[in-house]
Design a protein around this motif. Structure first.
Motif, short mmCIF file in Angstrom:
data_model
loop_
_atom_site.label_atom_id
_atom_site.label_comp_id
_atom_site.label_asym_id
_atom_site.label_seq_id
_atom_site.Cartn_x
_atom_site.Cartn_y
_atom_site.Cartn_z
N LYS A 1 0.85 -1.19 0.00
CA LYS A 1 0.00 0.00 0.00
C LYS A 1 0.89 1.24 0.00
O LYS A 1 1.88 1.31 0.75
N LEU A 2 0.53 2.21 -0.82
CA LEU A 2 1.29 3.46 -0.90
C LEU A 2 0.68 4.47 0.08
O LEU A 2 -0.50 4.78 0.02
N ARG A 3 1.52 4.97 0.97
CA ARG A 3 1.07 5.96 1.95
C ARG A 3 1.72 7.30 1.62
O ARG A 3 2.95 7.40 1.51
N ILE A 4 0.88 8.32 1.47
CA ILE A 4 1.36 9.67 1.17
C ILE A 4 1.04 10.57 2.35
O ILE A 4 -0.11 10.61 2.82
N SER A 5 2.04 11.27 2.85
CA SER A 5 1.83 12.18 3.98
C SER A 5 2.40 13.55 3.66
O SER A 5 3.41 13.67 2.93
N SER A 6 1.74 14.56 4.15
CA SER A 6 2.17 15.94 3.92
C SER A 6 2.59 16.57 5.23
O SER A 6 2.06 16.25 6.30
N ALA A 7 3.57 17.47 5.15
CA ALA A 7 4.04 18.21 6.32
C ALA A 7 4.32 19.64 5.90
O ALA A 7 4.54 19.93 4.72
N TYR A 8 4.31 20.53 6.90
CA TYR A 8 4.52 21.94 6.61
C TYR A 8 5.60 22.48 7.53
O TYR A 8 5.66 22.13 8.72
N ALA A 9 6.43 23.32 6.97
CA ALA A 9 7.56 23.87 7.72
C ALA A 9 7.11 25.02 8.60
O ALA A 9 6.00 25.55 8.46
N ASP A 10 8.00 25.44 9.51
CA ASP A 10 7.69 26.54 10.41
C ASP A 10 8.15 27.89 9.86
O ASP A 10 8.31 28.85 10.62
N ASP A 11 8.38 27.97 8.55
CA ASP A 11 8.76 29.25 7.96
C ASP A 11 7.52 30.07 7.63
O ASP A 11 6.39 29.63 7.80
N GLU A 12 7.75 31.27 7.13
CA GLU A 12 6.65 32.18 6.86
C GLU A 12 5.70 31.63 5.81
O GLU A 12 4.48 31.83 5.88
N ALA A 13 6.23 30.89 4.84
CA ALA A 13 5.41 30.37 3.74
C ALA A 13 4.77 29.02 4.07
O ALA A 13 4.05 28.48 3.24
N ASN A 14 5.04 28.50 5.27
CA ASN A 14 4.52 27.16 5.63
C ASN A 14 4.86 26.16 4.54
O ASN A 14 3.99 25.39 4.07
#
Length: 476
Positions: free
Chosen positions: A227-240
């Motif tokens: 199974k392919l698992r895709i996850s997203s994350a966002y940085a703590d910079d101004e542009a996220n």
């Protein structure tokens, strides 16, 4: 015969004479009706449980109905004493008490009253019990009747099993499971009444075996493959700045030829373990029964030291421990909701500020809502007034999402906070797989429980901005 005659004359006749009043007759009807319902319930329990398996049935059939039965008896006694006191005070006690006979119109009218009142009470009590049992089979009862279940009820409604009734997972089928559930339900009621319940409530080692619950819907032996698992994350910079990770999970199973593969396949068969803590996060001994019946023992630490503790057989819940009650981390929850659109990535530093707000201690849901909303609005008003003026609705929506995340995972009254309920799937936020697959569980024959990552998954992409693989798969 003389003793029998004396008993009838000295006890039964006065009892029926004084008891022939509306208070005692009503008490007799209540007692008889509750007794009929109780006997019917006991017969069903003994000769074939085909009704509800709700663990709180004991509240009705072990506490309430016996109480109603006793109340009816007390009511009979009150009526007898009341009538006797009145007759004594008015000097109306007869020199001899009338014969107990169906031909006596007074006795017959009293008997008619008891029969009719019993039938009415039987319908009322029986219907009330049926409706009570039906209500206790609902998620609403399990989750909202007792305030101590607020964390579990909240997490349940956002879990993958939100449509499954509580009793399907928490009550084992069969007579033994039914009786255990009734006893346990009554015990839980008493704990709540006397304010002696545990906080937080931990379900580890308290659930029925997965073979009696989970396997009614799921088949771990089925071949799922990868199974392919895709996850997203966002940085703590101004542009996220968003990044994506792709993991190929080798779930595996058993194929049509009987071959085992992947995560499920590796854990089939009989595997036992000993944990040194109540939440099963530290596992000191693992035993696997091989196909030839031999036992391979893996120990963490001194291999010569004897493993002590209760042996438990590994099943689905040892890894899928939060499948019915979804508690998460602030990072995972925020990343997931940002990927869904709120908080909006167009809000500067919303990921950084959001995490900081989620990790604060507010003390109550009401204070959390007020302070999270006020602090986020203040941040954008003071630091980014242009953003506040142009994206006020997005800021308000972000605040609502942060409040929802916080109040879905933090319950101060029950001492539930971030990480109170670890998730044993994976090994990112809690030991999970590494409880056993840490490379330090060794057997005497130099075998070691593998900690080879590729045995369970392959990390195809790790934290990349716009990964090419997603484009190639048509997913971006």
């Amino acid at each position: 015969m003389a003793d029998e005659g004396s008993f009838r004359k000295e006890w039964l006749r006065p009892f029926f004479f004084y008891g022939n009043n509306w208070i005692s007759l009503l008490g007799g009807a209540i007692t008889t009706a509750s007794a009929m319902v109780l006997v019917g319930f006991w017969i069903v329990s003994i000769f074939g449980h085909g009704g509800s398996s709700n663990p709180y049935l004991g509240i009705i059939f072990e506490l309430i109905l016996p109480g109603v039965f006793v109340a009816g008896l007390v009511t009979i006694l009150i009526g007898i004493l009341t009538r006797r006191s009145y007759l004594v005070a008015t000097d109306q006690v007869p020199s001899f008490f009338p014969e107990i006979s169906i031909h006596d119109p007074i006795f017959r009218h009293g008997l008619d009253f008891v029969v009719i009142a019993t039938l009415i009470n039987f319908v009322i009590v029986g219907t009330a019990c049926y409706r009570g049992v039906a209500y206790m089979d609902t998620v609403s009862f399990c989750g909202t009747t007792c305030h101590v279940m607020l964390p579990e009820n909240t997490a349940y409604h956002i879990s993958s099993h939100a449509g499954v009734a509580c009793t399907q997972c928490h009550v084992a089928p069969g007579t033994a499971g039914y009786i255990h559930a009734k006893v346990n339900g009554t015990k839980q009621l008493l704990e709540v009444v006397f304010h002696n319940y545990p906080a937080p409530i931990m379900a580890a080692n308290k659930l029925p075996a997965a073979s009696t619950t989970c396997l009614g819907c799921h088949d771990p032996a089925s071949s799922i493959g990868d199974k392919l698992r895709i996850s997203s994350a966002y940085a703590d910079d101004e542009a996220n700045s968003p990044t994506s990770s792709l993991t190929m999970l080798h779930v595996g199973g058993k194929d049509s030829f009987g071959r085992l593969s992947g995560i499920h396949g590796a854990h089939m068969g009989k595997i036992e373990y000993i944990s040194t803590d109540s939440s099963n996060q530290t596992i000191s001994w693992v035993g696997k029964t091989e196909s030839d019946g031999s036992l391979t023992e893996f120990t963490s630490g001194d291999p010569k030291a004897a493993a002590t503790g209760q042996r438990r057989t590994m099943d689905c819940i040892d890894c899928h421990n939060t499948v019915g009650h979804a508690f998460t981390t602030p990072e995972d929850a925020l990343n997931k909701d940002m990927a869904l659109g709120s908080p909006a990535v167009t809000l500067p530093f919303v990921h950084k500020e959001g995490l900081a707000l989620l990790k604060e201690n507010y003390g109550s849901p009401e204070l959390a809502q007020a302070k999270i909303t006020a602090k986020l609005i203040t941040f954008y008003r003071s630091q980014y007034p242009a953003v506040w003026n142009s994206q006020q609705s997005q800021v308000n929506a972000a605040a609502k999402t942060l409040v929802k995340i916080y109040n879905s995972n933090i319950f101060p009254d029950m001492k539930v906070g971030w990480g109170t309920h670890p998730n044993n799937i994976g090994h990112t936020n809690s030991p999970g797989c590494f409880r056993c697959h840490d490379g330090s569980h060794n057997a005497g024959n130099a075998k070691t429980i593998t900690n080879d990552c590729s045995a369970c998954h392959n990390l195809l992409v790790s934290g990349e901005l716009h990964p090419k693989l997603l484009s190639d798969l048509g997913l971006q």
